[in-house]
Design a protein around this motif. Structure first.
Motif, PDB file in Angstrom:
ATOM      1  N   ALA A 280       0.832  -1.204   0.000  1.00  0.00           N
ATOM      2  CA  ALA A 280       0.000   0.000   0.000  1.00  0.00           C
ATOM      3  C   ALA A 280       0.864   1.250   0.000  1.00  0.00           C
ATOM      4  O   ALA A 280       1.930   1.297   0.623  1.00  0.00           O
ATOM      5  N   GLY A 281       0.414   2.283  -0.692  1.00  0.00           N
ATOM      6  CA  GLY A 281       1.070   3.576  -0.629  1.00  0.00           C
ATOM      7  C   GLY A 281       0.896   4.196   0.744  1.00  0.00           C
ATOM      8  O   GLY A 281       0.093   3.727   1.567  1.00  0.00           O
ATOM      9  N   LEU A 282       1.626   5.263   1.017  1.00  0.00           N
ATOM     10  CA  LEU A 282       1.631   5.850   2.351  1.00  0.00           C
ATOM     11  C   LEU A 282       0.239   6.278   2.795  1.00  0.00           C
ATOM     12  O   LEU A 282      -0.222   5.894   3.880  1.00  0.00           O
ATOM     13  N   SER A 283      -0.465   7.066   1.995  1.00  0.00           N
ATOM     14  CA  SER A 283      -1.782   7.549   2.420  1.00  0.00           C
ATOM     15  C   SER A 283      -2.789   6.417   2.533  1.00  0.00           C
ATOM     16  O   SER A 283      -3.642   6.413   3.441  1.00  0.00           O
ATOM     17  N   ASP A 284      -2.715   5.427   1.655  1.00  0.00           N
ATOM     18  CA  ASP A 284      -3.623   4.279   1.748  1.00  0.00           C
ATOM     19  C   ASP A 284      -3.342   3.459   3.002  1.00  0.00           C
ATOM     20  O   ASP A 284      -4.273   2.967   3.655  1.00  0.00           O
ATOM     21  N   ALA A 285      -2.074   3.300   3.341  1.00  0.00           N
ATOM     22  CA  ALA A 285      -1.721   2.556   4.550  1.00  0.00           C
ATOM     23  C   ALA A 285      -2.204   3.288   5.793  1.00  0.00           C
ATOM     24  O   ALA A 285      -2.699   2.667   6.752  1.00  0.00           O
ATOM     25  N   ILE A 286      -2.076   4.609   5.799  1.00  0.00           N
ATOM     26  CA  ILE A 286      -2.565   5.395   6.931  1.00  0.00           C
ATOM     27  C   ILE A 286      -4.079   5.285   7.043  1.00  0.00           C
ATOM     28  O   ILE A 286      -4.623   5.096   8.143  1.00  0.00           O
ATOM     29  N   ALA A 287      -4.785   5.382   5.929  1.00  0.00           N
ATOM     30  CA  ALA A 287      -6.248   5.283   5.950  1.00  0.00           C
ATOM     31  C   ALA A 287      -6.690   3.918   6.476  1.00  0.00           C
ATOM     32  O   ALA A 287      -7.638   3.821   7.273  1.00  0.00           O
ATOM     33  N   PHE A 288      -6.014   2.861   6.040  1.00  0.00           N
ATOM     34  CA  PHE A 288      -6.343   1.520   6.534  1.00  0.00           C
ATOM     35  C   PHE A 288      -6.112   1.448   8.042  1.00  0.00           C
ATOM     36  O   PHE A 288      -6.950   0.931   8.796  1.00  0.00           O
ATOM     37  N   ALA A 289      -4.980   1.970   8.498  1.00  0.00           N
ATOM     38  CA  ALA A 289      -4.666   1.947   9.927  1.00  0.00           C
ATOM     39  C   ALA A 289      -5.672   2.765  10.726  1.00  0.00           C
ATOM     40  O   ALA A 289      -6.056   2.381  11.849  1.00  0.00           O
ATOM     41  N   GLN A 290      -6.115   3.886  10.184  1.00  0.00           N
ATOM     42  CA  GLN A 290      -7.130   4.693  10.867  1.00  0.00           C
ATOM     43  C   GLN A 290      -8.433   3.922  11.023  1.00  0.00           C
ATOM     44  O   GLN A 290      -9.091   3.982  12.074  1.00  0.00           O
ATOM     45  N   ARG A 291      -8.836   3.206   9.977  1.00  0.00           N
ATOM     46  CA  ARG A 291     -10.081   2.444  10.060  1.00  0.00           C
ATOM     47  C   ARG A 291      -9.962   1.335  11.106  1.00  0.00           C
ATOM     48  O   ARG A 291     -10.896   1.087  11.876  1.00  0.00           O
ATOM     49  N   ALA A 292      -8.796   0.680  11.144  1.00  0.00           N
ATOM     50  CA  ALA A 292      -8.587  -0.376  12.132  1.00  0.00           C
ATOM     51  C   ALA A 292      -8.631   0.196  13.544  1.00  0.00           C
ATOM     52  O   ALA A 292      -9.276  -0.370  14.449  1.00  0.00           O
ATOM     53  N   ALA A 293      -7.948   1.321  13.770  1.00  0.00           N
ATOM     54  CA  ALA A 293      -7.934   1.935  15.091  1.00  0.00           C
ATOM     55  C   ALA A 293      -9.326   2.400  15.495  1.00  0.00           C
ATOM     56  O   ALA A 293      -9.724   2.290  16.660  1.00  0.00           O
ATOM     57  N   ALA A 294     -10.095   2.929  14.543  1.00  0.00           N
ATOM     58  CA  ALA A 294     -11.460   3.379  14.845  1.00  0.00           C
ATOM     59  C   ALA A 294     -12.328   2.214  15.301  1.00  0.00           C
ATOM     60  O   ALA A 294     -13.110   2.332  16.249  1.00  0.00           O
ATOM     61  N   LEU A 295     -12.205   1.084  14.628  1.00  0.00           N
ATOM     62  CA  LEU A 295     -12.954  -0.097  15.073  1.00  0.00           C
ATOM     63  C   LEU A 295     -12.514  -0.544  16.458  1.00  0.00           C
ATOM     64  O   LEU A 295     -13.337  -0.983  17.269  1.00  0.00           O
ATOM     65  N   SER A 296     -11.219  -0.429  16.750  1.00  0.00           N
ATOM     66  CA  SER A 296     -10.717  -0.932  18.039  1.00  0.00           C
ATOM     67  C   SER A 296     -11.274  -0.143  19.221  1.00  0.00           C
ATOM     68  O   SER A 296     -11.490  -0.723  20.292  1.00  0.00           O
ATOM     69  N   VAL A 297     -11.498   1.159  19.071  1.00  0.00           N
ATOM     70  CA  VAL A 297     -11.967   1.946  20.218  1.00  0.00           C
ATOM     71  C   VAL A 297     -13.447   1.707  20.509  1.00  0.00           C
ATOM     72  O   VAL A 297     -13.960   2.174  21.524  1.00  0.00           O
ATOM     73  N   MET A 298     -14.123   0.968  19.653  1.00  0.00           N
ATOM     74  CA  MET A 298     -15.528   0.675  19.875  1.00  0.00           C
ATOM     75  C   MET A 298     -15.729  -0.532  20.787  1.00  0.00           C
ATOM     76  O   MET A 298     -16.857  -0.880  21.128  1.00  0.00           O
ATOM     77  N   LYS A 299     -14.599  -1.176  21.187  1.00  0.00           N
ATOM     78  CA  LYS A 299     -14.656  -2.328  22.089  1.00  0.00           C
ATOM     79  C   LYS A 299     -13.682  -2.117  23.231  1.00  0.00           C
ATOM     80  O   LYS A 299     -12.756  -1.327  23.146  1.00  0.00           O
ATOM     81  N   LYS A 300     -13.855  -2.887  24.300  1.00  0.00           N
ATOM     82  CA  LYS A 300     -12.966  -2.810  25.451  1.00  0.00           C
ATOM     83  C   LYS A 300     -11.756  -3.726  25.249  1.00  0.00           C
ATOM     84  O   LYS A 300     -11.832  -4.737  24.569  1.00  0.00           O
ATOM     85  N   GLY A 301     -10.637  -3.337  25.897  1.00  0.00           N
ATOM     86  CA  GLY A 301      -9.449  -4.177  25.893  1.00  0.00           C
ATOM     87  C   GLY A 301      -8.418  -3.752  24.875  1.00  0.00           C
ATOM     88  O   GLY A 301      -8.749  -3.184  23.833  1.00  0.00           O
ATOM     89  N   ALA A 302      -7.142  -4.030  25.188  1.00  0.00           N
ATOM     90  CA  ALA A 302      -6.061  -3.653  24.280  1.00  0.00           C
ATOM     91  C   ALA A 302      -5.967  -4.609  23.101  1.00  0.00           C
ATOM     92  O   ALA A 302      -5.844  -4.184  21.953  1.00  0.00           O
ATOM     93  N   GLN A 303      -6.017  -5.926  23.367  1.00  0.00           N
ATOM     94  CA  GLN A 303      -5.892  -6.911  22.296  1.00  0.00           C
ATOM     95  C   GLN A 303      -7.235  -7.459  21.845  1.00  0.00           C
ATOM     96  O   GLN A 303      -7.437  -7.709  20.654  1.00  0.00           O
ATOM     97  N   SER A 304      -8.155  -7.612  22.774  1.00  0.00           N
ATOM     98  CA  SER A 304      -9.456  -8.171  22.404  1.00  0.00           C
ATOM     99  C   SER A 304     -10.212  -7.247  21.457  1.00  0.00           C
ATOM    100  O   SER A 304     -11.097  -7.692  20.717  1.00  0.00           O
ATOM    101  N   SER A 305      -9.855  -5.967  21.431  1.00  0.00           N
ATOM    102  CA  SER A 305     -10.550  -5.003  20.576  1.00  0.00           C
ATOM    103  C   SER A 305      -9.958  -4.913  19.174  1.00  0.00           C
ATOM    104  O   SER A 305     -10.558  -4.293  18.292  1.00  0.00           O
ATOM    105  N   ILE A 306      -8.804  -5.517  18.949  1.00  0.00           N
ATOM    106  CA  ILE A 306      -8.139  -5.384  17.648  1.00  0.00           C
ATOM    107  C   ILE A 306      -8.924  -6.161  16.595  1.00  0.00           C
ATOM    108  O   ILE A 306      -9.156  -7.361  16.746  1.00  0.00           O
ATOM    109  N   PRO A 307      -9.342  -5.516  15.516  1.00  0.00           N
ATOM    110  CA  PRO A 307     -10.178  -6.199  14.524  1.00  0.00           C
ATOM    111  C   PRO A 307      -9.363  -7.052  13.561  1.00  0.00           C
ATOM    112  O   PRO A 307      -8.136  -6.927  13.463  1.00  0.00           O
TER     113      PRO A 307
END
Length: 319
Positions: A280-307
């Protein structure tokens, strides 16, 4: 540091292979209505133990988000250590270079999580401080043949520097998340392809209070002057500012209702690494990481929340 794009194009290595050199902790989590003030005793609510540690979190994030991952680190010969290793293995992470040390406690993190998702974290590193340059040397072949090395600072800086040295000698891209933040020599910055910092870390490393996008840009420029090739400043709900040879820009964050922000930064780092090593290019990789992080904050836990990667692709549009 590589002078060309460190992960794009054909290469002798199999892309998708990430080595994480870092920490594994057991998180001891208390939920409360709000965070306590200095000197205050606050009655909390639920309590849970959850596998964590910035290294392990980023390894699991990278694995769930599409990369093959190996981890180098140390745990204690205790119940927490066994749980931590089993957790890594359950996500198909290679733990051959995870040392289990006798008569040493595993690292732990004391975490308070407020109702609005804010958190405070205090870490007792335990076995993590026993990771030596010599133990890193034992994994040198692994690092040399990886697509990317991912490091943080919850293990000794000498071990991180040795891992980075090996990576640079063999043309392996280097991602450093300097957390917890501490002064770093300029020659280490100069070996880093991707430096990922949040507002607190950016301020600690540059002295610039990162309160808005303009300040994030100023901090990123200062870190690039120290030698880092590409700097990514994460701003939570404020998005991301990045600056590097591919350009600079602000990227807005997906809007979600945060439940627990613990581990969101680690999910971002692991997701970014996973996206980059698959091309992935830089901006695409950042966008993907942002989406993953956004999903993670919707659940509890450091690892259990990782999608998982499929969840990221299915549930949130690109930022």
């Amino acid at each position: 540091m590589n002078t060309s794009d460190p992960v794009a194009g054909l290469d002798r290595r199999e892309r998708g292979n990430i080595v994480v050199v870092g920490s594994a902790n057991m998180d001891l989590v208390v939920h409360a209505a709000r965070l306590p003030t200095s000197g205050e005793t606050l009655l909390g609510g639920g309590f849970e133990t959850c596998p964590g540690g910035k290294g392990a979190n980023q390894a699991i994030a990278a694995a769930r988000l599409g990369a093959s991952v190996a981890m180098v680190g140390c745990v204690g010969d205790d119940a927490f250590g066994a749980t931590l290793l089993n957790g890594l293995a359950s996500d198909r992470i290679d733990t051959a270079h995870m040392q289990r040390l006798k008569a040493v406690p595993s690292g732990i993190a004391m975490i308070t999580v407020a109702a609005d998702g804010a958190n405070t974290i205090v870490v007792a590193p335990g076995a993590n401080v026993r990771l030596t340059p010599e133990l890193v040397d034992a994994a040198a072949d692994l690092i040399a043949n990886a697509g990317m090395l991912v490091c943080q600072l919850e293990v000794p800086v000498d071990a991180v520097r040795r891992a980075v040295d090996v990576a640079v000698r063999h043309g392996t891209a280097v991602l450093l998340n300097p957390a917890p933040a501490q002064p770093l020599p300029d020659d280490l910055y100069a070996q880093v392809d991707f430096l990922i910092v949040n507002e607190t870390e950016a301020q600690a490393l540059t002295g610039i209070a990162v309160s808005d996008i303009a300040a994030a840009r100023e901090a990123a420029d200062a870190l690039r002057r120290k030698g880092a090739r590409t700097v990514i400043v994460t701003l939570g709900a404020g998005g991301v500012w990045y600056s590097g040879p591919e350009g600079e820009s602000h990227m807005t964050a997906p809007r979600v209702d945060a439940v627990d922000t613990t581990g969101a930064g680690d999910t971002f780092a692991g997701g970014f690494a996973a996206a980059r090593v698959r091309g992935a290019g830089l901006s695409d990789a950042i966008a993907f990481a942002q989406r993953a992080a956004a999903l993670s904050v919707m659940k509890k836990g450091a690892q259990s929340s990782i999608p998982m990667r499929a969840e990221v692709d299915a549930h949130l549009p690109a930022a």
